[in-house]
Design a protein around this motif. Structure first.
Motif, short mmCIF file in Angstrom:
data_model
loop_
_atom_site.label_atom_id
_atom_site.label_comp_id
_atom_site.label_asym_id
_atom_site.label_seq_id
_atom_site.Cartn_x
_atom_site.Cartn_y
_atom_site.Cartn_z
N VAL A 28 0.84 -1.21 0.00
CA VAL A 28 0.00 0.00 0.00
C VAL A 28 0.87 1.25 0.00
O VAL A 28 0.65 2.19 -0.78
N GLU A 29 1.87 1.24 0.85
CA GLU A 29 2.75 2.41 0.97
C GLU A 29 3.43 2.73 -0.36
O GLU A 29 3.54 3.90 -0.75
N ILE A 32 1.01 4.45 -2.70
CA ILE A 32 0.78 5.85 -2.29
C ILE A 32 1.96 6.71 -2.72
O ILE A 32 1.80 7.84 -3.20
N LEU A 48 -1.23 13.36 0.30
CA LEU A 48 -0.50 12.10 0.18
C LEU A 48 0.78 12.14 1.01
O LEU A 48 1.18 11.12 1.61
N ILE A 51 -0.21 11.47 4.54
CA ILE A 51 -0.52 10.06 4.73
C ILE A 51 0.77 9.25 4.88
O ILE A 51 0.87 8.38 5.76
N PRO A 185 -10.26 8.61 0.34
CA PRO A 185 -9.37 8.24 -0.77
C PRO A 185 -7.96 8.80 -0.59
O PRO A 185 -7.77 9.77 0.14
N PRO A 186 -6.99 8.16 -1.27
CA PRO A 186 -7.15 7.18 -2.34
C PRO A 186 -7.58 5.81 -1.80
O PRO A 186 -7.04 5.34 -0.80
N PRO A 239 -7.14 12.78 -3.52
CA PRO A 239 -6.82 12.40 -2.14
C PRO A 239 -7.71 13.12 -1.13
O PRO A 239 -7.87 14.33 -1.19
N GLN A 240 -8.30 12.33 -0.24
CA GLN A 240 -9.20 12.83 0.80
C GLN A 240 -10.44 13.54 0.23
O GLN A 240 -11.14 14.28 0.94
N LEU A 249 -5.96 3.67 -5.67
CA LEU A 249 -4.62 3.08 -5.84
C LEU A 249 -4.68 1.81 -6.68
O LEU A 249 -3.72 1.47 -7.36
N CYS A 271 -10.39 2.34 2.44
CA CYS A 271 -9.67 3.61 2.51
C CYS A 271 -8.18 3.39 2.28
O CYS A 271 -7.72 2.26 2.12
N HIS A 272 -7.42 4.50 2.29
CA HIS A 272 -5.98 4.37 2.05
C HIS A 272 -5.29 3.55 3.14
O HIS A 272 -4.22 3.00 2.92
#
Length: 281
Positions: A28-29, A32, A48, A51, A185-186, A239-240, A249, A271-272
């Motif tokens: 995931v990271e 992003i 981002l 995050i 989001p993302p 994003p958001q 993503l 969610c992210h």
């Protein structure tokens, strides 16, 4: 027959709950981080970056990266040559969740009665457990904590077969568009296609447990995942939900044979903080 003790299962589930909530997966990271490189909106870039900082801080301090540590959704693949000893599997999983949420200082969010009393159970149990019997002597446990902000934005539609691929595309895009910024989001978009009404929703949830960004093995579905991701990222939600290119993503599709007269499609957004952790015993 291979024996696995409930004590071992309790310990593993406890650790998976904490790991999933405090140490977001590198899959995931990485997406992003790639999204940050592609994001054109200045405010989207800021979101981002925040995050990514949050992920690093959560990992460093071993603290949950989001206050909503969700319902503990647990996928179990139980080998038919495994014998659980010392107790029962479901109780062991719930005890592991109970200990994980307590020792990890994770928020307990489960209410006993969903409609009338809505009293918190105090230990985040019961978990939502999906068990599949498979060949072999392994026990695979995947913990996928699911927060309500994204869960509330899921949807199901029983399409007519004649609506076909176009109908699936329109429903997925409509669901994401109407969700807007609510699922933080993302997002990761899980899509279940086929089976029956309940099977499609389970497939959509299971799609979120896949390594993020890993494509469907069938090239037709893989192409559909790529097309949907591109179209979702043209919606401008960002994003958001504050505008930008990176709304999602990844899109993951899971499929299953279905009846000749139906085409079930379910969408489950994550969610992210797409938390998932797994172990094999």
């Amino acid at each position: 027959m291979k024996e696995i003790s409930v004590d071992k299962i309790i310990d593993v589930v406890k650790n998976l709950c904490i790991q999933a909530s405090c140490n977001l997966g590198e899959d995931v990271e990485e997406l992003i981080r790639l999204g940050l490189d592609r994001e054109e909106s200045e405010f989207g870039q800021y979101c981002l970056s925040q995050i990514l900082d949050n992920i690093a801080l959560s990992r460093q301090e071993n603290m949950a990266m989001c206050q909503d540590t969700g319902v503990a959704v647990v996928f179990v693949e139980l080998g038919q040559d495994v014998h659980i000893v010392g107790g029962d599997l479901q109780a062991a999983i719930n005890e592991g969740v109970r200990r994980g949420y307590e020792e990890g200082y994770l928020r307990k969010s489960v209410v006993q009665d969903p409609l009338f009393l809505r009293k918190n159970t105090g230990d985040n149990t019961p978990a939502v457990i999906h068990t599949e019997i498979v060949p072999g002597d392994r026990l695979k446990i995947s913990v996928v904590p699911k927060g309500a902000g994204s869960e509330n934005m899921g949807a199901l539609k029983m399409l007519k077969p004649a609506e076909g691929i176009q109908g699936v595309k329109e429903f997925v895009l409509k669901t994401v568009r109407e969700a807007g910024g609510n699922p933080c989001p993302p997002v990761i978009v899980g899509v279940g296609i086929g089976g029956t009404m309940e099977k499609a929703t389970l497939l959509a949830k299971k799609a979120l447990a896949r390594k993020i960004g890993e494509p469907h093995p069938d090239p037709n579905y893989q192409a559909l995942e790529e097309e949907l991701l591109e179209k979702i990222n043209r919606l401008g939600i960002g994003p958001q939900g504050l505008g930008g290119r990176i709304t999602a993503l990844a899109v993951h599709i899971e499929d299953y044979p279905t009846h000749i007269a139906t085409l079930p499609v379910a969408v489950n957004l994550n969610c992210h903080a797409a938390r998932h952790a797994e172990a094999i015993l």
